[in-house]
Design a protein around this motif. Sequence first.
Motif, PDB file in Angstrom:
ATOM      1  N   THR A 113      -9.435  -0.289   9.565  1.00  0.00           N
ATOM      2  CA  THR A 113     -10.156   0.323   8.441  1.00  0.00           C
ATOM      3  C   THR A 113     -11.237   1.261   8.956  1.00  0.00           C
ATOM      4  O   THR A 113     -12.012   0.877   9.839  1.00  0.00           O
ATOM      5  CB  THR A 113     -10.805  -0.765   7.567  1.00  0.00           C
ATOM      6  N   GLN A 242     -10.922   5.189  -3.305  1.00  0.00           N
ATOM      7  CA  GLN A 242      -9.961   4.471  -2.481  1.00  0.00           C
ATOM      8  C   GLN A 242      -8.785   5.360  -2.137  1.00  0.00           C
ATOM      9  O   GLN A 242      -8.461   6.305  -2.867  1.00  0.00           O
ATOM     10  CB  GLN A 242      -9.452   3.212  -3.192  1.00  0.00           C
ATOM     11  N   PHE A 244      -4.930   4.606  -1.557  1.00  0.00           N
ATOM     12  CA  PHE A 244      -3.901   3.583  -1.664  1.00  0.00           C
ATOM     13  C   PHE A 244      -2.547   4.139  -1.249  1.00  0.00           C
ATOM     14  O   PHE A 244      -2.270   5.326  -1.427  1.00  0.00           O
ATOM     15  CB  PHE A 244      -3.788   3.090  -3.105  1.00  0.00           C
ATOM     16  N   LYS A 245      -1.707   3.250  -0.725  1.00  0.00           N
ATOM     17  CA  LYS A 245      -0.303   3.607  -0.588  1.00  0.00           C
ATOM     18  C   LYS A 245       0.217   3.998  -1.968  1.00  0.00           C
ATOM     19  O   LYS A 245      -0.297   3.530  -2.990  1.00  0.00           O
ATOM     20  CB  LYS A 245       0.485   2.418  -0.031  1.00  0.00           C
ATOM     21  N   ASP A 247       2.392   3.191  -3.901  1.00  0.00           N
ATOM     22  CA  ASP A 247       2.671   2.132  -4.881  1.00  0.00           C
ATOM     23  C   ASP A 247       1.379   1.492  -5.381  1.00  0.00           C
ATOM     24  O   ASP A 247       1.391   0.649  -6.280  1.00  0.00           O
ATOM     25  CB  ASP A 247       3.584   1.060  -4.289  1.00  0.00           C
ATOM     26  N   GLN A 248       0.244   1.884  -4.791  1.00  0.00           N
ATOM     27  CA  GLN A 248      -1.109   1.473  -5.196  1.00  0.00           C
ATOM     28  C   GLN A 248      -1.355  -0.023  -5.026  1.00  0.00           C
ATOM     29  O   GLN A 248      -2.255  -0.585  -5.633  1.00  0.00           O
ATOM     30  CB  GLN A 248      -1.405   1.915  -6.635  1.00  0.00           C
ATOM     31  N   ASP A 249      -0.616  -0.665  -4.162  1.00  0.00           N
ATOM     32  CA  ASP A 249      -0.820  -2.094  -3.917  1.00  0.00           C
ATOM     33  C   ASP A 249      -1.854  -2.352  -2.820  1.00  0.00           C
ATOM     34  O   ASP A 249      -2.520  -3.378  -2.831  1.00  0.00           O
ATOM     35  CB  ASP A 249       0.506  -2.776  -3.524  1.00  0.00           C
ATOM     36  N   SER A 250      -1.969  -1.464  -1.874  1.00  0.00           N
ATOM     37  CA  SER A 250      -2.868  -1.717  -0.752  1.00  0.00           C
ATOM     38  C   SER A 250      -3.314  -0.408  -0.117  1.00  0.00           C
ATOM     39  O   SER A 250      -2.660   0.627  -0.261  1.00  0.00           O
ATOM     40  CB  SER A 250      -2.172  -2.597   0.297  1.00  0.00           C
ATOM     41  N   ALA A 251      -4.445  -0.475   0.600  1.00  0.00           N
ATOM     42  CA  ALA A 251      -4.983   0.711   1.267  1.00  0.00           C
ATOM     43  C   ALA A 251      -4.157   1.038   2.507  1.00  0.00           C
ATOM     44  O   ALA A 251      -3.546   0.151   3.120  1.00  0.00           O
ATOM     45  CB  ALA A 251      -6.429   0.468   1.657  1.00  0.00           C
ATOM     46  N   GLU A 253      -3.589   1.884   6.419  1.00  0.00           N
ATOM     47  CA  GLU A 253      -4.206   1.289   7.602  1.00  0.00           C
ATOM     48  C   GLU A 253      -4.036   2.215   8.802  1.00  0.00           C
ATOM     49  O   GLU A 253      -3.216   3.136   8.788  1.00  0.00           O
ATOM     50  CB  GLU A 253      -3.580  -0.075   7.886  1.00  0.00           C
TER      51      GLU A 253
END
Length: 267
Positions: A113, A242, A244-245, A247-251, A253
């Motif tokens: 991060t 933010q 996000f990927k 699909d907006q599930d996770s940031a 990396e």
Amino acid sequence: MIKELLQIAINASIEAGFAIDRIYNDPESDFEIERKSDNSPLTIADRKSNEVIMEYLSKTEFPVLSEEGRAISFEERAAWDTLWIVDPLDGTKEFIKKNGEFTVNVALVKNGTPILGVIYLPVKRTLYFAAEGIGSFKTEVDPANPDCSLEKRIQDAVKLPVDSDGRRYRVVASRSHCSAETLEFISEIEKTHGEVETVSSGSSIKICMVAEGFADVYPRFAPTMEWDTAAGHAIAIYAGKQIFKHDQDSAIEYNKENLLNPWFIVR
């Protein structure tokens, strides 16, 4: 310690920007354009900027992953929990076109991060910087006093984001890589927000536009590498945004085995 590292990253970015600017404004320069293995362009300005940044960052305890030094094996990088991720000239195509839309990107990443990020626009002398526990800021660089203290820099800066009330919903898109998927995404947004305004820009400036509140969303459904986004990611998250990927599930990396980013959305 984060303040000292941020000061180093800012100074490195500004001095690298000055080196780029000298080449950019030299009427005798042909930029010495070469081609990398992926057929993307490389200029003398990329190399000069990288030399300046490496000189600064080599004085810290952390290793550096730079676009111009990308051949480091994952076996070696996997042991790095904290590292610098650098793009010495993001937007080389824009540099060659001479439209001014290119940047110097320096980020410090910890456990995948970004915890610090600096983006400098040499032509406009605009500086974005951010760090964990400090916040995200935008300021202008005075070429007569480029080495001012971080405290002075923050004092003179605008804290991000700024108020965006009273304008139409705004989407920022890539000037050189606007895909069919991006156009479809914009069409879907119009179903919710009505007519939207679309603005185009090159390099990591697009992430900064969302971080500062100039734009509401930046969809990127085309290839990018980690050094294209790490600094902007820090500026975005410490401005309360933010990345996000898609699909907006996770940031997204960093320091992955494959340095190619997934498609993502900044909002």
